[in-house]
Design a protein around this motif. Sequence first.
Motif, PDB file in Angstrom:
ATOM      1  N   ILE A 253      14.487  60.332 -25.662  1.00 16.41           N
ATOM      2  CA  ILE A 253      13.564  61.468 -25.644  1.00 16.41           C
ATOM      3  C   ILE A 253      13.961  62.537 -26.667  1.00 16.41           C
ATOM      4  O   ILE A 253      13.106  63.191 -27.268  1.00 16.41           O
ATOM      5  CB  ILE A 253      13.479  62.073 -24.222  1.00 16.41           C
ATOM      6  N   GLY A 254      15.273  62.703 -26.876  1.00 13.18           N
ATOM      7  CA  GLY A 254      15.731  63.697 -27.842  1.00 13.18           C
ATOM      8  C   GLY A 254      15.308  63.341 -29.260  1.00 13.18           C
ATOM      9  O   GLY A 254      14.789  64.180 -30.008  1.00 13.18           O
TER      10      GLY A 254
ATOM     11  N   GLU B 140      12.888  61.246 -30.032  1.00  7.26           N
ATOM     12  CA  GLU B 140      11.426  61.242 -30.091  1.00  7.26           C
ATOM     13  C   GLU B 140      10.897  62.642 -30.393  1.00  7.26           C
ATOM     14  O   GLU B 140       9.965  62.819 -31.185  1.00  7.26           O
ATOM     15  CB  GLU B 140      10.852  60.749 -28.761  1.00  7.26           C
ATOM     16  N   ARG B 141      11.519  63.633 -29.754  1.00  3.81           N
ATOM     17  CA  ARG B 141      11.085  65.029 -29.984  1.00  3.81           C
ATOM     18  C   ARG B 141      11.413  65.475 -31.410  1.00  3.81           C
ATOM     19  O   ARG B 141      10.613  66.170 -32.050  1.00  3.81           O
ATOM     20  CB  ARG B 141      11.789  65.951 -28.976  1.00  3.81           C
TER      21      ARG B 141
ATOM     22  N   LYS C 169       9.132  63.570 -33.931  1.00  3.77           N
ATOM     23  CA  LYS C 169       7.706  63.826 -33.724  1.00  3.77           C
ATOM     24  C   LYS C 169       7.185  64.825 -34.741  1.00  3.77           C
ATOM     25  O   LYS C 169       6.003  64.835 -35.072  1.00  3.77           O
ATOM     26  CB  LYS C 169       7.468  64.344 -32.296  1.00  3.77           C
ATOM     27  N   ASP C 170       8.073  65.659 -35.242  1.00  2.00           N
ATOM     28  CA  ASP C 170       7.692  66.653 -36.236  1.00  2.00           C
ATOM     29  C   ASP C 170       7.444  65.968 -37.582  1.00  2.00           C
ATOM     30  O   ASP C 170       8.308  65.253 -38.101  1.00  2.00           O
ATOM     31  CB  ASP C 170       8.797  67.706 -36.373  1.00  2.00           C
TER      32      ASP C 170
ATOM     33  N   ILE D 115      13.107  73.328 -35.659  1.00  2.00           N
ATOM     34  CA  ILE D 115      12.755  72.577 -34.449  1.00  2.00           C
ATOM     35  C   ILE D 115      13.589  73.064 -33.265  1.00  2.00           C
ATOM     36  O   ILE D 115      13.078  73.292 -32.167  1.00  2.00           O
ATOM     37  CB  ILE D 115      12.969  71.069 -34.667  1.00  2.00           C
TER      38      ILE D 115
ATOM     39  N   GLU E 272      12.236  75.091 -29.897  1.00  2.00           N
ATOM     40  CA  GLU E 272      12.421  74.536 -28.552  1.00  2.00           C
ATOM     41  C   GLU E 272      13.169  75.511 -27.652  1.00  2.00           C
ATOM     42  O   GLU E 272      12.839  75.678 -26.480  1.00  2.00           O
ATOM     43  CB  GLU E 272      13.190  73.211 -28.652  1.00  2.00           C
TER      44      GLU E 272
ATOM     45  N   ARG F  90      12.838  72.529 -19.440  1.00  2.00           N
ATOM     46  CA  ARG F  90      12.767  72.897 -20.849  1.00  2.00           C
ATOM     47  C   ARG F  90      14.158  73.276 -21.394  1.00  2.00           C
ATOM     48  O   ARG F  90      14.498  72.942 -22.524  1.00  2.00           O
ATOM     49  CB  ARG F  90      11.802  74.076 -21.046  1.00  2.00           C
TER      50      ARG F  90
ATOM     51  N   LEU G 230      16.089  70.099 -21.982  1.00  2.00           N
ATOM     52  CA  LEU G 230      15.615  69.414 -23.181  1.00  2.00           C
ATOM     53  C   LEU G 230      16.124  70.114 -24.442  1.00  2.00           C
ATOM     54  O   LEU G 230      16.522  69.459 -25.411  1.00  2.00           O
ATOM     55  CB  LEU G 230      14.082  69.370 -23.190  1.00  2.00           C
TER      56      LEU G 230
ATOM     57  N   LEU H 145      18.431  68.493 -27.334  1.00  2.00           N
ATOM     58  CA  LEU H 145      18.026  68.499 -28.737  1.00  2.00           C
ATOM     59  C   LEU H 145      19.169  68.910 -29.664  1.00  2.00           C
ATOM     60  O   LEU H 145      19.230  68.472 -30.811  1.00  2.00           O
ATOM     61  CB  LEU H 145      16.838  69.440 -28.942  1.00  2.00           C
TER      62      LEU H 145
ATOM     63  N   SER I  97      20.971  65.730 -30.450  1.00  2.00           N
ATOM     64  CA  SER I  97      20.147  64.837 -31.266  1.00  2.00           C
ATOM     65  C   SER I  97      20.067  65.333 -32.703  1.00  2.00           C
ATOM     66  O   SER I  97      20.137  64.553 -33.650  1.00  2.00           O
ATOM     67  CB  SER I  97      18.736  64.735 -30.671  1.00  2.00           C
TER      68      SER I  97
END
Length: 297
Positions: free
Chosen positions: A61-62, A64-65, A68-69, A234, A238, A256, A259, A263, A266
């Motif tokens: 998930i890290g 992916e976030r 994603k940018d 990013i 976040e 949040r 996450l 991040l 990541s």
Amino acid sequence: MSKIKASRGDRIFNAVVHVIIALIVLTVVYPLVYVLSCSFSSPSMVGSGKVWLLPKGLTLIGYERVFKDSMIVRGYANTIGYTIVGTLINLIVTMPCGYALSKKTLPGRGVFMAFFMFIMYFSGGMIPTFLLVNSLRLYNTRAILVILGAFSTYNCIICRTFFLNIPKELEEAAEIDGSSVYRTFFQIVMPVSKALLGVMVLYFAVGHWNSYFTALIYINNEDYKPLQLVLRNILVEEQTSAAMMTEVGDDYANERRQLAQLLRYSVIVVSAAPMLMIYPFLQKYFDQGVMIGSVKG
């Protein structure tokens, strides 16, 4: 031929040395393993501090976030370009300068060294530098990221020290054969300076890859921003989002925050991975370059 038996004192000394080395290795390796494990763990496991060695609640998930940018790919391309071009400019400026300063016959050699040493410790400051960059119309251009700081006094001194240890007979023989100064430098000196070249490439490349402050000050165009600045944005977005969600609800806000914490790890892996992959190819030159400037017997 019988082996010499180590004394009790030697065995104790060797054991202590091995323990110290093991502790140093553990100190260096553990943070890398911890960051990598956290980047692949679930946000709740990372937020609760349950990850200490191996990943828990394996997830991407890290990453992916982060990916994603849409700016990530562009940021990677920009940084690779800045690193390659910037490193080449650094080498072109620094190594010939170090070679020239290694010659005792250079007129004004002491004056140049004194000047370089002065600017190594003192600079005009951020505002005069910004005004100069703006007057040269380099503000918000790609060129500023490879030109600013192209010369490094510290690395120039390393180059000078290395070139001082090259046998003079090589250059004298080339001079007798009619070789020019430029030909001697490129065809005689550079081939025997691979260790120095490897170290300089590593130093300059890592510096350009990790650089973000110059872009933060002098770059406004989103298309010109390097990877480090994209990742920073990013992460800031976040963390800001997590702080703003505190008033919405405890569970969602906590999610949040977790996450945002994930991040961080990541982002570290994404930014550091390319340099870690390149290092093994330069390691042999780096190992030789460790002895640059040492006393030769």
